[in-house]
Design an enzyme around this catalytic site. Structure first.
Site, mmCIF file in Angstrom:
data_model
loop_
_atom_site.group_PDB
_atom_site.id
_atom_site.type_symbol
_atom_site.label_atom_id
_atom_site.label_comp_id
_atom_site.label_asym_id
_atom_site.label_seq_id
_atom_site.Cartn_x
_atom_site.Cartn_y
_atom_site.Cartn_z
ATOM 1 N N TRP A 26 49.846 53.747 18.479
ATOM 2 C CA TRP A 26 49.230 52.858 17.487
ATOM 3 C C TRP A 26 47.738 53.088 17.353
ATOM 4 C CZ3 TRP A 26 52.366 51.214 21.525
ATOM 5 C CH2 TRP A 26 51.717 50.829 22.696
ATOM 6 N N GLU A 39 50.539 45.064 18.248
ATOM 7 C CA GLU A 39 50.008 43.866 18.902
ATOM 8 C C GLU A 39 51.096 42.816 19.115
ATOM 9 O OE1 GLU A 39 47.264 43.356 20.357
ATOM 10 O OE2 GLU A 39 46.247 45.186 19.760
ATOM 11 N N TYR A 122 44.184 35.596 18.460
ATOM 12 C CA TYR A 122 44.036 36.862 19.179
ATOM 13 C C TYR A 122 44.470 38.034 18.285
ATOM 14 C CZ TYR A 122 45.159 40.858 22.038
ATOM 15 O OH TYR A 122 45.248 42.140 22.511
ATOM 16 N N ASP A 140 42.305 37.981 25.137
ATOM 17 C CA ASP A 140 43.565 37.726 25.843
ATOM 18 C C ASP A 140 43.288 37.648 27.339
ATOM 19 O OD1 ASP A 140 43.055 40.340 26.532
ATOM 20 O OD2 ASP A 140 45.025 41.114 25.945
ATOM 21 N N CYS A 205 34.562 51.569 37.255
ATOM 22 C CA CYS A 205 34.195 50.665 36.169
ATOM 23 C C CYS A 205 32.809 50.980 35.626
ATOM 24 C CB CYS A 205 34.252 49.215 36.652
ATOM 25 S SG CYS A 205 33.853 48.016 35.354
ATOM 26 N N CYS A 211 28.126 43.621 36.917
ATOM 27 C CA CYS A 211 29.183 42.667 37.287
ATOM 28 C C CYS A 211 28.769 41.823 38.492
ATOM 29 C CB CYS A 211 30.476 43.419 37.584
ATOM 30 S SG CYS A 211 31.852 42.318 37.987
#
Length: 366
Positions: A26, A39, A122, A140, A205, A211
């Protein structure tokens, strides 16, 4: 929610996404129809499970108009195994709205997208940003996990007001370009790096420098989520009625769990042989055999979001049937290739097939 902190993540997250994003069907283009279908399928379902369904679905219904014109039986058969069949029903309803009200062209405005059947904030945000490059967030569980760890936010993520707060803060942080990529980068980071159920892969990450949870080594404290309510347990007795190499099915009511789907006839509670035989007599059926499964096949369980079915079943070979009963008699081939049977009943049907094979082998060897 610190807007300036969120704005810092945009560039490193986009760079990471461009280098590391998964190749998914997609994502091949910005077609809103393809994005929408993906989705909806991805709700409550893992990516790996969705891919073959998505590819079959798009091969059969490459346009909104073809989806709008399909029969429910064909649609549900393609959807069989994905569960949450209301998603499929709403896809068709929305496709019909698009075909009728928008001349087959997917609407481009967020509020128009949000107004389609089965589309919430969403999904509307995902389509608006990915397909049309609008500054609309798609928040989400994956995104909430990323943001609450990033900011060490202890709000309950099931609280709708908190979700709205995160959505607004993200939308204020959206870049002027690559908005669709930014939406997908947040989704992707939560899916493959800032993962649930265990330690996130913080060394990989791109946001570990920003973070707060990583710096304090408190990643597993976030997100905060209130405990789910205990599922209601329902006992079901399923009746597998066979007559002249056909199996009986009936339609469920147009409301509640699995609304409007085909099912194997079933009753509330755990029935004894005497209760089954009494029911057969009352309905005008004459049975050659009423057989109970053995061992591990005797009871099966199926879990819905808020309900848990504990199912026992009886295999009934009929000599005489009452054709006035609200049942449809189908062949094994029809059941396997044309008619969608919800997973709960598919489990029972497959267990009965296995049981009969075992029973036949015992008979042949005795």
């Amino acid at each position: 929610m610190n807007i300036s902190q969120l704005k810092k993540i945009v560039i490193p997250l986009l760079e990471w996404y461009h280098d590391n994003s998964r190749k998914l069907p997609w994502r091949e283009n910005k077609d809103p129809y393809r994005i929408w279908v993906s989705e909806i399928m991805l709700q409550q379902t893992r990516v790996e499970a969705v891919i073959p369904y998505y590819e079959r679905f798009m091969a059969r219904f490459p346009t909104v108009e073809q989806l709008a014109a399909c029969t429910d039986e064909e649609l549900f058969k393609l959807w069989e195994g994905l569960g949450y069949y209301t998603r499929a029903s709403n896809l068709k309803k929305a496709a019909q709205v698009i075909s009728t009200c928008y001349q087959g062209q997917f609407p481009t405005q967020y509020n128009q997208i949000l107004g389609l059947p089965g589309i919430g904030v969403y999904t509307a945000g995902a389509i608006a940003s990915i397909a049309f490059e609008q500054a609309k967030a798609a928040v989400d569980g994956n995104v909430l996990r990323v943001i609450t760890r990033l900011t060490k936010d202890s709000h309950d993520i099931t609280d709708g007001k908190f979700r709205d707060k995160v959505t607004n803060a993200l939308e204020d942080s959206y870049p002027q370009t690559q908005r669709g990529d930014f939406t997908q980068s947040l989704m992707e980071l939560g899916a493959v790096v800032c993962v649930p159920n265990g330690m996130p892969r913080c060394s990989s990450c791109p946001l570990n420098g920003f973070c707060e949870a990583y710096h304090s080594q408190t990643q597993l404290l976030y997100p905060v989520k209130k405990k789910k309510s205990v599922r209601k347990i329902e006992q079901k007795t399923v009746l597998i009625l066979s007559f002249q190499n056909k199996i009986a099915l009936r339609k469920r009511e147009e409301k509640g769990v699995l609304s409007g789907m085909w099912e194997l006839p079933n009753q509330e509670g755990t029935w004894t042989r005497e209760q089954v035989c009494q029911w057969l007599a009352e309905k005008g059926f004459v049975a050659n055999e009423v057989k109970e499964p053995s061992g591990r096949r005797k009871q099966l369980k199926h879990i819905f979001t808020h309900i848990e079915w504990h199912m026992t079943y009886w295999m009934i070979s009929c000599n005489t049937i009452n054709i006035d009963q609200d049942l449809m008699w189908v062949t094994k081939g029809q059941l396997e290739h044309k008619i969608a049977l919800p997973t709960a009943f598919k489990k029972i049907y497959q267990a009965a097939l296995e049981e009969n094979d075992v029973y036949k082998r015992i008979q042949e060897s005795s």
